[in-house]
Motif scaffolding. Sequence first.
Motif, PDB file in Angstrom:
ATOM      1  N   UNK A 136      -3.897 -38.288  67.145  1.00 16.94           N
ATOM      2  CA  UNK A 136      -3.226 -38.770  68.350  1.00 16.94           C
ATOM      3  C   UNK A 136      -1.726 -38.646  68.141  1.00 16.94           C
ATOM      4  N   UNK A 137      -1.062 -37.993  69.095  1.00 17.05           N
ATOM      5  CA  UNK A 137       0.392 -37.852  69.057  1.00 17.05           C
ATOM      6  C   UNK A 137       0.995 -38.540  70.274  1.00 17.05           C
ATOM      7  N   UNK A 138       2.033 -39.328  70.034  1.00 16.77           N
ATOM      8  CA  UNK A 138       2.785 -39.940  71.126  1.00 16.77           C
ATOM      9  C   UNK A 138       4.091 -39.181  71.302  1.00 16.77           C
ATOM     10  N   UNK A 139       4.323 -38.692  72.522  1.00 18.00           N
ATOM     11  CA  UNK A 139       5.537 -37.942  72.829  1.00 18.00           C
ATOM     12  C   UNK A 139       6.473 -38.816  73.660  1.00 18.00           C
ATOM     13  N   UNK A 140       7.690 -39.010  73.161  1.00 17.89           N
ATOM     14  CA  UNK A 140       8.721 -39.713  73.909  1.00 17.89           C
ATOM     15  C   UNK A 140       9.534 -38.675  74.673  1.00 17.89           C
ATOM     16  N   UNK A 141       9.561 -38.813  75.990  1.00  8.69           N
ATOM     17  CA  UNK A 141      10.157 -37.784  76.840  1.00  8.69           C
ATOM     18  C   UNK A 141      11.273 -38.353  77.703  1.00  8.69           C
ATOM     19  N   UNK A 142      12.274 -37.524  78.040  1.00 13.94           N
ATOM     20  CA  UNK A 142      13.257 -37.934  79.047  1.00 13.94           C
ATOM     21  C   UNK A 142      12.553 -38.146  80.388  1.00 13.94           C
ATOM     22  N   UNK A 143      13.122 -38.947  81.245  1.00 18.45           N
ATOM     23  CA  UNK A 143      12.526 -39.203  82.546  1.00 18.45           C
ATOM     24  C   UNK A 143      12.421 -37.903  83.337  1.00 18.45           C
ATOM     25  N   UNK A 144      11.225 -37.633  83.844  1.00 16.50           N
ATOM     26  CA  UNK A 144      11.008 -36.402  84.604  1.00 16.50           C
ATOM     27  C   UNK A 144       9.744 -36.544  85.439  1.00 16.50           C
ATOM     28  N   UNK A 145       9.683 -35.788  86.530  1.00 11.74           N
ATOM     29  CA  UNK A 145       8.504 -35.824  87.400  1.00 11.74           C
ATOM     30  C   UNK A 145       7.505 -34.723  87.061  1.00 11.74           C
ATOM     31  N   UNK A 146       7.944 -33.765  86.252  1.00 12.17           N
ATOM     32  CA  UNK A 146       7.093 -32.628  85.897  1.00 12.17           C
ATOM     33  C   UNK A 146       7.177 -32.385  84.403  1.00 12.17           C
ATOM     34  N   UNK A 147       6.038 -32.134  83.775  1.00 13.76           N
ATOM     35  CA  UNK A 147       5.998 -31.796  82.357  1.00 13.76           C
ATOM     36  C   UNK A 147       5.436 -30.398  82.166  1.00 13.76           C
ATOM     37  N   UNK A 148       5.957 -29.703  81.177  1.00 16.70           N
ATOM     38  CA  UNK A 148       5.434 -28.387  80.806  1.00 16.70           C
ATOM     39  C   UNK A 148       4.764 -28.501  79.443  1.00 16.70           C
ATOM     40  N   UNK A 149       3.596 -27.945  79.334  1.00 22.34           N
ATOM     41  CA  UNK A 149       2.821 -27.987  78.099  1.00 22.34           C
ATOM     42  C   UNK A 149       2.674 -26.573  77.573  1.00 22.34           C
ATOM     43  N   UNK A 150       2.969 -26.392  76.300  1.00 18.08           N
ATOM     44  CA  UNK A 150       2.896 -25.061  75.679  1.00 18.08           C
ATOM     45  C   UNK A 150       2.104 -25.148  74.383  1.00 18.08           C
TER      46      UNK A 150
END
Length: 397
Positions: A136-150
Amino acid sequence: MQDLVRRCAYLFAAATALLLSAVPAQAHGFSSTVYVDLTAPAKGHVRADLGLEYDLLVVSAADYEKDDALFKVGTAAFDSGDSAKQSAALAAHSDSVMKYVTQRFVIAAGSNACTATQQGDITIQQREGVPYAFLVLDYQCPAADVHEVRSGLFPDSETYVRGTKTIVTYDLDLQKGSSALDSEHPSFSTHQSFAERFWEFFRLGAEHLLTGLDHILFLLALIAGSRRLREIVLAATTFTLAHSVTFILAALGVVHVSPSFIEPVIALSIAVVACWHLWRIWRRGRLATDLATSSRSHVSLDRAGWTRLGVVFCFGLVHGVGFAGALGIQQAWSWTLLWSLLVFNVGIETVQLTLIAITFPLLMLLRRKAPSVALWVTGVIAAGVTVAGLVWFVQRL
């Protein structure tokens, strides 16, 4: 007339060879599937549950980080078959494992990459008959309405496997869906369109059939043994409907069968369907392609046709269990992924009907102009497919 017969025979043989030349020598080759489930526990927080093939993770991470110790202890744990030792090996070299996974699997918010941290221990579970590492990985992200997964996990360039698929289900940014990533399509946006989601799994289904030699041979066995166009179309469609039934049962959590049973049965089904045509040739000779009814109905079949259709449906259920396991229907009520895999089935059916449209008219023309030659050609194809199916059956046992 003889020249036309030869041309028909050559064209049918060429079409068959073309289908086979487009696929690898192995039934599916050495490939792997990565499973990812993405959720958003809070704003700016993405949780990724990943499942990766254990031995592949060991060799890839060890090579990527030049960690010889990980390779030695991880390989020894794999050989032992002890899940506790496998988990301990990854835990002892968690830095190498984390660097590899987080460099190869990236989530970004806008143009900014999210920062990943590991939560809890890596666990080992059996999946598709082999040990999988789940983390399990927890990703801390900047505020955004769209995420890109690669995803670039286990690429062809590592030379360990070919054509790795990363199957992602997600519930992010007020969107639910699933996606299939590979080397040609390594990323997706959580706000991808309906058409984009449809195309991804349609393409995956088409590629799955075209790159699976066992499925191609099963279809060739159906074509060789079919006596009329309605018979082969009904057989191919019945085969696909059986896949859909299995997918639904898998989504309900009703069906879960070990690959150690499914894979040999799939190989045996190829041999049985091909041998069916050989048996008719042995019993009826030149009459092997005749129907026992003269009905002109588009769906009318004789007793032998309906029996064969029932056998194809049963084997389709078995093949469908193999598809479901390979593509990640393991959790009850996985309706999001189920929809995508039904689209995957549409891709399979489209390719099947296309291959039938290429080969079956040539076979019918050959049967009309030179029945004896057609019987020999289909007999040779059926015999070759029977041998291949039996060899795979013994190997998979």
